[in-house]
Design an enzyme around this catalytic site. Structure first.
Site: not given
Length: 231
Positions: A15-17, A76
């Site tokens: 995840s981006h987080s 991404s």
């Protein structure tokens, strides 16, 4: 962020987080306590983004010899995961699958499939099932065949078939070779069962077209009637 296992497919959540990845591991672990689950969220400095190093470490941590499934939250993240995979030895690449599936629903379904002993293909298929599970949940309830068996029970646990009891139910259903449906949906599909929204007091119809399914039906009905320890 890894749960130990023995010979099961591992799962990496990219995840981006960092908080989202860690939180999904925490959620999935409630239903898949013996599966190796790795969180690879955020950048190396803890910011929003993805990290080649975190994904690489996650793959190593999740790999127990049965293969690794990677789920990503955004496009991404998939690109970063694919780059990491490309740097693996060819034999290792064959054992690492990046799955295009809903991050939360697909991740939970994959974790449960791994917990029940599914191989790499089966865990991938479970994750992908999240793409169409809602349409499956709208199918009409099918009555048991004349030669089949059925049993109806009422849910008594406080929160009904939410994630943890639903996973416990699916785990038990997966131990039987006979086909079993729950209100018209596959008893082995966690997402399908959860999408039914079965709350406390709901009527649950267990059916099978196999006349030899009596013991399986009774075992599942007994589990439902036990309340999963949540009365």
């Amino acid at each position: 962020m890894v749960a130990e296992s023995a010979g099961r497919v591992g799962i990496v959540f990219v995840s981006h987080s960092e908080k989202i990845a860690t939180g999904l591991v925490e959620l999935a672990r409630q239903m898949a306590p013996t599966v190796r689950l790795a969180a690879a969220g955020g950048t190396d400095s803890g910011g929003i983004g993805t990290s080649f190093e975190k994904i690489s470490v996650g793959i190593s941590a999740a790999n127990d010899g049965a293969g690794v499934v990677i789920l990503c939250d955004l496009g991404s993240a998939i690109l970063t995961a694919e780059t990491v995979r490309d740097f693996l030895e060819e034999a290792e690449q064959d054992q690492v699958r990046i799955v295009d599936a809903p991050f939360v629903e697909g991740g939970v379904a994959a974790a449960v499939a791994a917990e029940t002993g599914g191989d790499l293909d089966e865990v991938v298929a479970a994750a992908q099932s999240a793409l169409h599970v809602m349409s499956e949940a709208t199918l009409a309830i099918q009555p048991p065949a004349a030669t089949g068996v059925s049993r109806t029970v009422i849910l008594i646990n406080k929160d009904g078939l939410h994630a943890r009891p639903a996973a416990e139910f699916v785990n038990l259903a997966s131990t039987f070779s006979v086909p079993i449906s729950v209100n018209g949906t596959d008893a082995r599909s966690l997402l399908s069962i959860m999408s039914l929204g079965l709350a406390r007091g709901s009527s649950v119809q267990l059916t099978s077209t196999d006349p030899a399914a009596g013991p399986a039906i009774n075992a599942l009905a007994d589990l439902l009637e036990s309340g999963f320890g949540e009365q």
